[in-house]
Design an enzyme around this catalytic site. Structure first.
Site, PDB file in Angstrom:
ATOM      1  N   GLU A   1      -8.225  28.015  32.552  1.00 36.12           N
ATOM      2  CA  GLU A   1      -7.513  28.125  33.839  1.00 36.12           C
ATOM      3  C   GLU A   1      -7.895  26.961  34.744  1.00 36.12           C
ATOM      4  OE1 GLU A   1      -5.444  29.215  35.832  1.00 36.12           O
ATOM      5  OE2 GLU A   1      -4.739  31.216  35.323  1.00 36.12           O
TER       6      GLU A   1
ATOM      7  N   ASP B   1       2.495  32.201  36.178  1.00 35.00           N
ATOM      8  CA  ASP B   1       1.047  32.052  36.353  1.00 35.00           C
ATOM      9  C   ASP B   1       0.788  30.812  37.206  1.00 35.00           C
ATOM     10  OD1 ASP B   1      -1.827  32.037  35.880  1.00 35.00           O
ATOM     11  OD2 ASP B   1      -1.424  33.307  34.153  1.00 35.00           O
TER      12      ASP B   1
ATOM     13  N   ASN C   1      -9.316  33.960  42.092  1.00 31.57           N
ATOM     14  CA  ASN C   1      -8.503  33.519  40.966  1.00 31.57           C
ATOM     15  C   ASN C   1      -8.141  32.055  41.193  1.00 31.57           C
ATOM     16  OD1 ASN C   1      -7.398  34.150  38.424  1.00 31.57           O
ATOM     17  ND2 ASN C   1      -5.359  34.355  39.298  1.00 31.57           N
TER      18      ASN C   1
ATOM     19  N   ARG D   1     -12.215  39.521  42.608  1.00 28.78           N
ATOM     20  CA  ARG D   1     -12.753  38.196  42.305  1.00 28.78           C
ATOM     21  C   ARG D   1     -11.748  37.158  42.760  1.00 28.78           C
ATOM     22  NH1 ARG D   1      -9.929  35.813  38.122  1.00 28.78           N
ATOM     23  NH2 ARG D   1      -9.077  37.133  36.465  1.00 28.78           N
TER      24      ARG D   1
ATOM     25  N   ASN E   1      -2.092  33.605  42.407  1.00 32.68           N
ATOM     26  CA  ASN E   1      -1.985  32.624  41.348  1.00 32.68           C
ATOM     27  C   ASN E   1      -1.485  31.283  41.871  1.00 32.68           C
ATOM     28  OD1 ASN E   1      -2.699  32.372  38.577  1.00 32.68           O
ATOM     29  ND2 ASN E   1      -1.773  34.364  38.200  1.00 32.68           N
TER      30      ASN E   1
END
Length: 294
Positions: free
Chosen positions: A17, A215, A112, A110, A162
């Site tokens: 990522e 995403d 991202n 959390r 995202n």
């Protein structure tokens, strides 16, 4: 798409990522979230090194502008500065400087995705505990802007924060909340970090792309959005002025997570991927899953 060559350039990881291209170093940085690794790939020398950070999931990495070998990373619900003594060599550390922490009443959250705006401020979003967009703990996350040692929330009720991007004139901010299956746009005052007038650019359900979902995201010099489509194995190029997909690039694995431009002329698109949510049969059929593609 014509004249596009797709190749894997790194070994697979579990959940790649957050790709970030360092123009100064001519190197790609990205993360493997739950293995808590920052990766560095240098194309000219074809070298690959890692920084392992003890402390929690590492979901984003951005080099510090004025402090060599210092990187801003997320560690769980903290944004932190970490030193990588020599990024050309792999290293392990449990030492970092916490700049700020968020969502203190939501310990299952959390960070991202995250990205810097044109003024160098880090915008980063949080999410609740989930692996499946259809079944998140909804609206647990927020989008924050880091500045002067604190993180200011600018958007709440986010489920899976995202992709982020800005138009060239900074008047439009683009954002993906994966659980909403949409790419959205906001009117943006980048000086004040104020966003308003939310609208949908593309709804993946209405376009028949579901159950695949949007995403990570980036933007090109023509103002088109390039979005990693998790589950479809495609990067979609979206023209936000038309609210439609105008091109797509197929990759040899289904689970694409994010994208960024790189290379000396910023004309190479780097794509991170994952092995998560793939069955054993799919992993056998997609042996390069988890690699970075160019």
């Amino acid at each position: 798409m014509e004249s596009v060559r797709v190749e894997a350039v790194t070994p697979p990881v579990t959940l790649g990522e957050g790709p970030h291209w360092s123009h100064t170093e001519q190197a790609l940085y990205y993360v493997d979230i739950f293995n808590q690794n920052v990766h560095r790939y240098h194309p000219d020398t074809d070298t690959h090194t890692t920084l392992h950070i003890e402390g929690g999931p590492v979901t984003l990495v951005v080099p510090h502008e004025t402090r060599p070998n210092v990187f801003i990373v997320s560690v769980g619900l903290c944004l932190a500065a970490v030193t990588w003594p020599d990024p050309t060599r792999s290293h392990r550390t449990s030492t970092f400087t916490t700049l700020t922490s968020v969502d203190r009443t939501k310990p299952d959250n959390r960070f991202n995705d995250g990205k810097c705006d044109h003024l160098g401020r880090l915008w980063a979003g949080t999410m609740g505990k989930t692996d499946v967009p259809d079944n998140p703990v909804p609206h647990q996350g927020s989008l924050f802007v880091l500045g002067q040692g604190c993180a200011t929330p600018i958007l709440d009720k986010v489920s899976i924060s995202n992709g982020l991007a800005w138009s060239e004139d900074c008047n439009t901010f683009y954002f993906v909340d994966t659980a909403a299956y949409t790419v959205d746009a906001f009117k943006c005052n980048v000086k004040t970090a104020n966003i308003s007038e939310r609208r949908t650019v593309l709804d993946y359900r209405k376009e028949g792309i579901y159950p695949a979902f949007p995403d990570g995201m980036t933007i090109d010099t023509q103002g088109r959005l390039w979005v990693a489509c998790f589950g479809a194995g495609k990067v979609h190029c979206i023209d936000p002025s038309k609210c439609e997909i105008v091109r797509s690039v197929k990759l040899p694995t289904n689970s694409l997570t994010s994208v960024c431009w790189g290379g000396p002329h910023l004309d190479h698109l780097y794509v991170t991927t994952t092995t998560k949510m793939l069955t054993n049969e799919q992993l056998q059929a997609q042996p390069q899953a988890g690699a970075v593609f160019r």
